[in-house]
Write a protein that holds these residues in place. Structure first.
Motif, PDB file in Angstrom:
ATOM      1  N   LYS A 135     -69.148  24.025  -8.211  1.00  0.00           N
ATOM      2  CA  LYS A 135     -68.559  23.972  -9.485  1.00  0.00           C
ATOM      3  C   LYS A 135     -68.864  25.073 -10.352  1.00  0.00           C
ATOM      4  CE  LYS A 135     -67.952  18.939  -9.966  1.00  0.00           C
ATOM      5  NZ  LYS A 135     -68.301  17.967 -10.777  1.00  0.00           N
ATOM      6  N   LYS A 136     -70.405  25.389 -10.482  1.00  0.00           N
ATOM      7  CA  LYS A 136     -70.875  26.382 -11.441  1.00  0.00           C
ATOM      8  C   LYS A 136     -70.560  27.591 -11.058  1.00  0.00           C
ATOM      9  CE  LYS A 136     -75.326  27.654 -13.196  1.00  0.00           C
ATOM     10  NZ  LYS A 136     -75.483  29.110 -13.058  1.00  0.00           N
ATOM     11  N   GLU A 137     -70.378  28.000  -9.604  1.00  0.00           N
ATOM     12  CA  GLU A 137     -69.987  29.127  -9.165  1.00  0.00           C
ATOM     13  C   GLU A 137     -68.536  29.280  -9.530  1.00  0.00           C
ATOM     14  OE1 GLU A 137     -70.529  29.630  -4.998  1.00  0.00           O
ATOM     15  OE2 GLU A 137     -69.369  31.409  -4.851  1.00  0.00           O
ATOM     16  N   LEU A 138     -67.838  28.514  -9.272  1.00  0.00           N
ATOM     17  CA  LEU A 138     -66.311  28.597  -9.734  1.00  0.00           C
ATOM     18  C   LEU A 138     -66.020  28.888 -11.064  1.00  0.00           C
ATOM     19  CD1 LEU A 138     -63.220  28.387  -8.710  1.00  0.00           C
ATOM     20  CD2 LEU A 138     -63.360  25.938  -9.458  1.00  0.00           C
ATOM     21  N   LEU A 139     -66.824  27.907 -12.039  1.00  0.00           N
ATOM     22  CA  LEU A 139     -66.828  28.326 -13.372  1.00  0.00           C
ATOM     23  C   LEU A 139     -67.079  29.850 -13.880  1.00  0.00           C
ATOM     24  CD1 LEU A 139     -67.845  24.934 -14.755  1.00  0.00           C
ATOM     25  CD2 LEU A 139     -65.561  25.924 -15.260  1.00  0.00           C
ATOM     26  N   ASP A 140     -68.358  30.121 -13.273  1.00  0.00           N
ATOM     27  CA  ASP A 140     -68.787  31.573 -13.733  1.00  0.00           C
ATOM     28  C   ASP A 140     -67.807  32.463 -13.300  1.00  0.00           C
ATOM     29  OD1 ASP A 140     -71.227  30.613 -14.453  1.00  0.00           O
ATOM     30  OD2 ASP A 140     -72.404  31.046 -12.767  1.00  0.00           O
ATOM     31  N   ASN A 141     -67.245  32.289 -12.025  1.00  0.00           N
ATOM     32  CA  ASN A 141     -66.265  33.212 -11.585  1.00  0.00           C
ATOM     33  C   ASN A 141     -64.999  33.366 -12.576  1.00  0.00           C
ATOM     34  OD1 ASN A 141     -67.615  34.233  -9.432  1.00  0.00           O
ATOM     35  ND2 ASN A 141     -66.983  32.783  -8.042  1.00  0.00           N
ATOM     36  N   LEU A 142     -64.424  31.995 -12.721  1.00  0.00           N
ATOM     37  CA  LEU A 142     -63.307  31.910 -13.614  1.00  0.00           C
ATOM     38  C   LEU A 142     -63.625  32.424 -15.029  1.00  0.00           C
ATOM     39  CD1 LEU A 142     -61.707  28.449 -12.744  1.00  0.00           C
ATOM     40  CD2 LEU A 142     -61.066  30.829 -11.737  1.00  0.00           C
ATOM     41  N   SER A 143     -64.703  32.157 -15.614  1.00  0.00           N
ATOM     42  CA  SER A 143     -64.923  32.812 -16.736  1.00  0.00           C
ATOM     43  C   SER A 143     -65.154  34.193 -16.967  1.00  0.00           C
ATOM     44  CB  SER A 143     -66.532  32.207 -17.377  1.00  0.00           C
ATOM     45  OG  SER A 143     -67.508  32.725 -16.611  1.00  0.00           O
ATOM     46  N   LYS A 144     -65.231  34.992 -15.897  1.00  0.00           N
ATOM     47  CA  LYS A 144     -65.296  36.474 -15.710  1.00  0.00           C
ATOM     48  C   LYS A 144     -63.810  36.970 -15.937  1.00  0.00           C
ATOM     49  CE  LYS A 144     -69.498  36.664 -13.127  1.00  0.00           C
ATOM     50  NZ  LYS A 144     -69.629  36.968 -11.590  1.00  0.00           N
ATOM     51  N   LEU A 145     -62.689  35.847 -15.638  1.00  0.00           N
ATOM     52  CA  LEU A 145     -61.312  36.622 -15.699  1.00  0.00           C
ATOM     53  C   LEU A 145     -60.900  36.829 -17.118  1.00  0.00           C
ATOM     54  CD1 LEU A 145     -60.025  34.203 -13.101  1.00  0.00           C
ATOM     55  CD2 LEU A 145     -60.512  36.446 -12.654  1.00  0.00           C
ATOM     56  N   GLY A 146     -61.607  36.241 -18.166  1.00  0.00           N
ATOM     57  CA  GLY A 146     -61.053  36.381 -19.629  1.00  0.00           C
ATOM     58  C   GLY A 146     -59.718  35.665 -19.805  1.00  0.00           C
ATOM     59  N   THR A 147     -59.812  34.447 -19.320  1.00  0.00           N
ATOM     60  CA  THR A 147     -58.521  33.653 -19.471  1.00  0.00           C
ATOM     61  C   THR A 147     -58.080  33.452 -20.981  1.00  0.00           C
ATOM     62  OG1 THR A 147     -59.873  31.822 -19.139  1.00  0.00           O
ATOM     63  CG2 THR A 147     -58.706  32.572 -17.130  1.00  0.00           C
ATOM     64  N   GLU A 148     -58.926  33.468 -21.775  1.00  0.00           N
ATOM     65  CA  GLU A 148     -58.711  33.246 -23.001  1.00  0.00           C
ATOM     66  C   GLU A 148     -57.910  34.186 -23.592  1.00  0.00           C
ATOM     67  OE1 GLU A 148     -61.672  33.633 -22.058  1.00  0.00           O
ATOM     68  OE2 GLU A 148     -63.026  35.338 -23.099  1.00  0.00           O
ATOM     69  N   ARG A 149     -57.798  35.572 -22.955  1.00  0.00           N
ATOM     70  CA  ARG A 149     -56.912  36.646 -23.540  1.00  0.00           C
ATOM     71  C   ARG A 149     -55.640  36.711 -23.157  1.00  0.00           C
ATOM     72  NH1 ARG A 149     -62.115  38.785 -23.128  1.00  0.00           N
ATOM     73  NH2 ARG A 149     -61.612  39.658 -21.061  1.00  0.00           N
ATOM     74  N   VAL A 150     -55.378  35.789 -22.008  1.00  0.00           N
ATOM     75  CA  VAL A 150     -54.003  36.062 -21.429  1.00  0.00           C
ATOM     76  C   VAL A 150     -53.217  34.761 -21.296  1.00  0.00           C
ATOM     77  CG1 VAL A 150     -54.935  37.622 -19.767  1.00  0.00           C
ATOM     78  CG2 VAL A 150     -54.932  35.151 -19.272  1.00  0.00           C
ATOM     79  N   SER A 151     -51.993  34.796 -21.230  1.00  0.00           N
ATOM     80  CA  SER A 151     -51.133  33.642 -21.274  1.00  0.00           C
ATOM     81  C   SER A 151     -51.297  32.841 -20.094  1.00  0.00           C
ATOM     82  CB  SER A 151     -49.626  34.066 -21.137  1.00  0.00           C
ATOM     83  OG  SER A 151     -49.332  34.474 -19.843  1.00  0.00           O
ATOM     84  N   ALA A 152     -50.753  31.519 -20.374  1.00  0.00           N
ATOM     85  CA  ALA A 152     -51.169  30.469 -19.262  1.00  0.00           C
ATOM     86  C   ALA A 152     -50.279  30.909 -17.793  1.00  0.00           C
ATOM     87  CB  ALA A 152     -50.466  29.056 -19.712  1.00  0.00           C
ATOM     88  N   LYS A 153     -49.205  31.495 -18.054  1.00  0.00           N
ATOM     89  CA  LYS A 153     -48.518  31.877 -16.766  1.00  0.00           C
ATOM     90  C   LYS A 153     -49.698  33.018 -15.846  1.00  0.00           C
ATOM     91  CE  LYS A 153     -43.775  30.516 -17.741  1.00  0.00           C
ATOM     92  NZ  LYS A 153     -42.492  30.919 -17.902  1.00  0.00           N
ATOM     93  N   GLN A 154     -50.081  34.017 -16.856  1.00  0.00           N
ATOM     94  CA  GLN A 154     -51.009  34.668 -16.077  1.00  0.00           C
ATOM     95  C   GLN A 154     -52.097  34.165 -15.425  1.00  0.00           C
ATOM     96  OE1 GLN A 154     -50.833  37.354 -19.557  1.00  0.00           O
ATOM     97  NE2 GLN A 154     -49.894  38.997 -18.354  1.00  0.00           N
ATOM     98  N   ILE A 155     -52.843  33.084 -16.348  1.00  0.00           N
ATOM     99  CA  ILE A 155     -53.885  32.304 -15.932  1.00  0.00           C
ATOM    100  C   ILE A 155     -53.735  31.725 -14.294  1.00  0.00           C
ATOM    101  CG2 ILE A 155     -55.219  30.272 -16.295  1.00  0.00           C
ATOM    102  CD1 ILE A 155     -54.957  30.761 -19.308  1.00  0.00           C
ATOM    103  N   ILE A 156     -52.389  31.276 -14.080  1.00  0.00           N
ATOM    104  CA  ILE A 156     -52.218  30.534 -13.098  1.00  0.00           C
ATOM    105  C   ILE A 156     -52.237  31.547 -12.119  1.00  0.00           C
ATOM    106  CG2 ILE A 156     -50.439  29.334 -11.764  1.00  0.00           C
ATOM    107  CD1 ILE A 156     -49.584  27.891 -14.513  1.00  0.00           C
ATOM    108  N   LYS A 157     -51.698  32.688 -11.930  1.00  0.00           N
ATOM    109  CA  LYS A 157     -51.652  33.779 -11.169  1.00  0.00           C
ATOM    110  C   LYS A 157     -52.990  34.157 -10.811  1.00  0.00           C
ATOM    111  CE  LYS A 157     -47.097  35.616 -12.091  1.00  0.00           C
ATOM    112  NZ  LYS A 157     -46.168  36.642 -12.864  1.00  0.00           N
TER     113      LYS A 157
END
Lengths: 226, 263
Positions: free
Chosen positions: A162-184
């Motif tokens: 879980k920690k590894e996944l969360l670390d990886n996802l947090s590097k994507l900068g999801t807060e700056r993109v739209s939900a549709k882009q997040i899914i991709k």
């Protein structure tokens, strides 16, 4: 007492194992929120008791029987509740209370060693704003509001995964993109989880999540590069 | 099944077991515990819709047996939630059971789930509370029964609503006026004659006061409005509000002044 601890540890191990290949995520993006699930057994429920009160329930399930037994119990609850009070009185807080009660009842049942592997993401409109709850298999729930983390998850295997996944996802900068882009973007990180892929996006207006902006059009499987 | 256990744990009096054999004996115990179990509110209670809300009214008399008067100070209109109130006629033991459980259910629901129970939810809950009392009406030849009315303002529909019950829990929504009690039949024609769709709160108050005067004159079980002011409340989109005694006195004075037969 020792017997009880052994029983709960036994259930705990079985449940964690059953849910290890499943994942459910609530990811906050720019003016939007994405709910993403990947599991062999996804429970999906939607109801609109009356105007402005949409209720969404998603669950990742360890087995088909866990999913079906819960579905029967939920339908029964809705029926008994509607007879006792009214279907109009259903709201997301009530559903959350019922589900946490159900999970606690199953997990802490000292007469049964049967593990019930279910974890939930609830979404609902309450007082004209969208509220999300994350509920784990023990019945502990957490409400996600504006102050919560950008990414919350259910399932996902052991704590290190879980920690590894969360670390990886947090590097994507999801807060700056739209939900549709997040899914991709997050699709490739979910490859190690098996089963159907389910995604839903919500659009935020006026800094709050509003029911009328619910976009259910992304229910199709997104294309993921392999 | 967990669903029933869950509802019972949150709203105690409505578990399946409570409605069955165990519920039956509980109700009997409840009767035994009641010190004044012969007390009756013979009563006139009614609710009346007007343009922007609903008026709910009740007389003040509590009787003992058929002819005794216990009190002329009883409050029969009970505020349940911001937008609802109930009033009951009948056996005081059952009435106090209904009122206690309704107020508890409304406040519990609000505290737990952050919203008021809907009018339909309140009516269904009241129906469920009444059902276990059916045996009282059979054993006492319909003497020891509790019959409530429920007046609400439905914020979702934007309109006032009235629910009228019988002793077994059956309920319906009258179009504009409903009530219960021994004096109710005497005022039905009077209210229907005077009622108008677009009348305001003041006009509704005048009709209600006139109705109370008539019912007090016709039944020994109803307090005389000239001696003891009835209680009245209004529920509209701003919520529940008692009508102050000064206003009631003024309405009473105007009616007595203009109606020779009631002096």
């Amino acid at each position: 007492m020792n017997d009880l601890v052994t029983l709960f540890n036994f259930k705990n191990d079985k449940i964690l194992k059953a849910l290890s290949g499943n994942i459910g995520l609530v990811v906050r993006g720019q003016n939007s929120v994405a709910v993403v699930l990947k599991s062999p057994h996804i429970f999906n429920f939607y109801r609109q008791p009356e105007e402005n009160k949409h209720i969404f329930i998603w669950a990742i399930c360890g087995s088909i029987s866990d999913m079906r037994v819960f579905e029967v119990e939920l339908e029964r609850f809705l029926s008994v509740f509607s007879d006792t009070f009214s279907g109009r009185d259903l709201n997301i807080n009530l559903i959350q209370d019922f589900i946490t009660g159900y999970l606690k009842h199953k997990f802490y049942d000292d007469k049964s060693a049967e593990p019930v592997a279910l974890e939930f993401i609830l979404g609902g409109v309450f007082e004209r704003h969208m509220v999300f709850y994350i509920i784990n298999y023990e019945g502990s729930s957490e409400v996600l509001d504006q102050k919560a983390n950008n990414i919350s998850l259910v399932g996902g295997g052991n704590n290190e995964d879980k920690k590894e996944l969360l670390d990886n996802l947090s590097k994507l900068g999801t807060e700056r993109v739209s939900a549709k882009q997040i899914i991709k973007k997050i699709g490739p990180y979910l490859r190690k989880y098996s089963g159907d892929f389910f995604a839903l996006t919500f659009t935020v207006t006026d800094k709050k999540l509003r029911h009328k902006d619910v976009d259910r059009s992304t229910k199709k499987k997104p294309k993921i590069k392999k | 099944m967990f669903a029933e256990k869950f509802i019972e744990s949150r709203f105690k009096h409505l578990g399946a077991e409570e409605l069955g054999i165990r519920g039956f004996s509980d109700q009997l115990k409840n009767c035994d515990r009641e010190k004044f179990n012969r007390m009756h509110s013979n009563t006139t209670v009614f609710a009346l819709k007007f343009k922007n809300g609903v008026l709910i009214a009740g007389d003040r008399r509590m009787s003992d047996g058929f002819l005794g008067i216990v009190s002329d100070d009883t409050l029969k209109v009970k505020e349940l939630a911001k937008y609802s109130a109930m009033a009951c006629a009948g056996f005081c033991n059952i009435i106090s059971f209904l009122e206690t459980n309704m107020t508890t259910a409304c406040s519990t629901f609000k505290s737990l789930y952050g919203q008021d129970l809907s009018p339909d939810g309140q009516a269904n809950f009241l129906r469920n509370l009444l059902e276990p009392w059916w045996f009282m009406s059979v054993y006492t030849w319909y003497w020891a029964v509790g019959i409530p009315i429920l007046a609400t303002y439905d914020m979702s529909l934007g309109m006032p609503r009235i629910f009228v019950f019988d002793d077994s829990g059956f309920n319906y929504e009258p179009e504009f006026f409903g009530g219960a009690g021994c004096g109710f039949e005497a005022i039905r024609g009077l209210v229907v004659d005077h009622w108008r769709l677009d009348m305001n709160e003041d006009f509704a108050l005048m009709i209600a006061m006139k109705a109370m005067l008539h019912s007090g004159a016709i039944s020994h079980g109803v307090s005389d409005a000239r001696l003891k002011l009835p209680t009245m409340a209004v529920i509209n989109e701003d919520g529940f509000r008692w009508i102050p005694d000064e206003l009631l006195k003024k309405a009473l004075g105007l009616i007595l002044e203009r109606t020779e037969g009631l002096k």
